[in-house]
Design an enzyme around this catalytic site. Sequence first.
Site, PDB file in Angstrom:
ATOM      1  N   ASP A  24       0.866  -1.166   0.000  1.00 45.65           N
ATOM      2  CA  ASP A  24       0.000   0.000   0.000  1.00 45.65           C
ATOM      3  C   ASP A  24       0.909   1.223   0.000  1.00 45.65           C
ATOM      4  OD1 ASP A  24      -2.218   1.641   0.050  1.00 45.65           O
ATOM      5  OD2 ASP A  24      -3.191   0.583   1.690  1.00 45.65           O
ATOM      6  N   TRP A  25       0.377   2.352  -0.430  1.00 44.10           N
ATOM      7  CA  TRP A  25       1.211   3.525  -0.698  1.00 44.10           C
ATOM      8  C   TRP A  25       1.828   4.062   0.594  1.00 44.10           C
ATOM      9  CZ3 TRP A  25       0.245   1.128  -4.618  1.00 44.10           C
ATOM     10  CH2 TRP A  25       0.376   1.587  -5.923  1.00 44.10           C
TER      11      TRP A  25
END
Length: 788
Positions: A223-224
């Site tokens: 995930d970012w």
Amino acid sequence: MDEPDLGLLVDKLDVTRKVRLLTGAAGWRTHDEPDIGLRSVVVSDGPIGVRGQGWDERSTSLALPSPTALAATWDVDLVRRLGVLLAAEARRKGVDVLLAPTLNLHRSPFAGRHFECYSEDPLLTARIGAAYITGVQSGGVAATAKHYVANDSETERMTLDADVDERTLHEVYLVPFEAAVEAGVWVVMSAYNGVNGVTMSESPLLDEPLKGSWVFDGLVVSDWGAIRSTAPSARAAQDLAMPGPESPWNDLAAAVENGEVPESALDLKVERLLRLASRVGALNGGTSRKPQVDAPLDLLREAVAAGTVLLRNDGVLPLAPGVKIAVLGPNAATARIQGGGSAGVYPESVVSFVDGLEEVAEVVHTAGVRLQDRPAPLTTANARHPHHGEPGVLVRLLDADGAELSAEHRFLGRVLEVPLVDGARTIEVHAKLDVDVTGEWTISVAGFGRLTVDLDGTRLVDEDVPLDTDDPAVIHLTPPYRQATAHLEAGTAVDLVARRELRENTGTATVLAADPPRLSDADELARAVGLARTSDVAVVVVGTTDEIESEGFDRTSLALPGRQDELVRAVRAVNDRTVVVVNSGGPVELPWRDEVAAVLLTWFPGQEAGHGLADVLLGVREPGGRLPTTWPAAQQDVPVSNVQPDHGVLRYDEGLHVGYRAWHRAGTAPAYWFGHGLGYTTWAYETVTATESGVRVRLRNTGNRPGREVVQVYVTRPTSTIDRPDRWLAAWTTTAAAPGETVEVDIDIPERAYQHWTTTGWTTEPGHFTLLVGPSSATTPLTLQHHP
């Protein structure tokens, strides 16, 4: 197409170039490597559409119904077809990887991202998610199963540690991800949170079961910003760090040199990246498939009706032609078509509920009540470029001296991303506001840093807003507002200039908003009551706001905001043919549900919202939806409500007992059970018999209209020697019949339906199980004893 020799390509790279490939080149794409024929792989957020690289309202996207609405269809073929549509959208936008579907569960109705997940049930989530994946990847676009795993709430989502026992993990939360791998998913996203003491980008769960017993051969992307270490996450089965170019993995070359990370670990990660590139046409000059979908708006319209759930109907629906309809409620003219957060897209057009009904009936409308939502950004409907007068706004980047560095004509005052240039210190949003109402207007600006707003050269706002969060959803999508009021005269145009200072790590999101004066609450409610009194039918659209259902925070209340409950009851008092349409992504309290003629649930229905609702209300299509999650009567009744970590740990103490399982265990009746939905006909469940692979069910359409039914099979074993739910979904199928027609359906029941997880793997407890068959988890008129 045969897979190229990936190992040979990896061997052509030195450590420095391998490390370069393992972190994104930018926010939404990976690095290229021309020497081995690799171009950049482009990724985009989903799941209701394909936004493309970044947030720009000029790049429009088709907007599907929310995942809760898709799961409410219980229709794997429809979801697969919608997946193909998303693949076509991705290729139109030059996207290789769609960051969807979200396979986390509705552990609690308070979860802020509830609308972006499918269901409270692992099997329903698994099958709908697999259909979505199959459709997307049939078009040569990678789907991404996310967020692996136990990312089921938003409070402290970046750092919380989910405390989940091993059996619950395997029987509940890992089930949809296992199904995704079985469906051939090409990408899995590791979550922000930790599980049982280890953050997911370093978790052993990436190795086993994901890449071990499940034999996942695709890519694990973070995930970012979820990767926060160098060597520990690189030694794990994590493959790609996003976004880039800054990342803890930029130091991997040194970690390899000093022996903290073996180069062979990098080789495996690069090989998986190249395999993904090969699959999406980004390697060795590969070409991307370009799927075509005929009549996409018709498909979206079909999906709205298919996911709409008829919760209650005293016979008022479907409506007869020629009726006069009062369409009321704050969401009627501006339907909420999607949830808040990173999943948002910009549709080219939206058919509101009022718009859709006006095409087929005589309609009168007013809001009835006002919701305290975020300020309304300027749009092409009320703002013009300050120089040439075209609809929209002027967005400029200024240097430290106020000199212009760049300029863009944008369509909205909500500007989330601006291409930065060297020396930029300020973002300016400038427009002429056409004033259509005399009175006190509220002028607002949003962002971090110093914020100012000038109206015709007079300073209204001048405030410094410090950065007090590291949540990307807040920084890049929902920065805080500051506002002031000003008296404006209808028929004039005023000059509005908003500026925000650019500071490190604060993004570029800037909003200029203007809200007109409105009727008083009492006058607005009285107007709605008056229209309802003089109409044949009153359709009241109630729902939530961006400040209630959105990524980045969990809900604290399930009550409808504002005075919407009061509106429903006031309208019902003057019109006994009152139909309430609930426009929310997840459960809300409906205290008047037994007082009105009908209740319909549309979820967040996407851009064809109004057309789909009109089809349902007028009987062109049946409301095909069945609840994918249980709806409580009152929030204090919810058996699993905890989304708040305690000292950073969120304990899943309920174990296997999630959703309808928890309700059955608690012995408390909700407003509407999992699987419930009425349609426009009635059914009699007549017999169930065993088959070699499952059961055969005979049922009859006892109504006067053709209809579709979702036949559900649950397993129960009250005398089990181990802890089990009261019942759990084992399988389902759909069928259709004409009035009076009898049909038989065969339903396969997989072996896993009878198994439970132990320390040595899956096993089946000896003895008989009972199969429960019916239209919901609580209504099961047929039973059958079965010995696996």
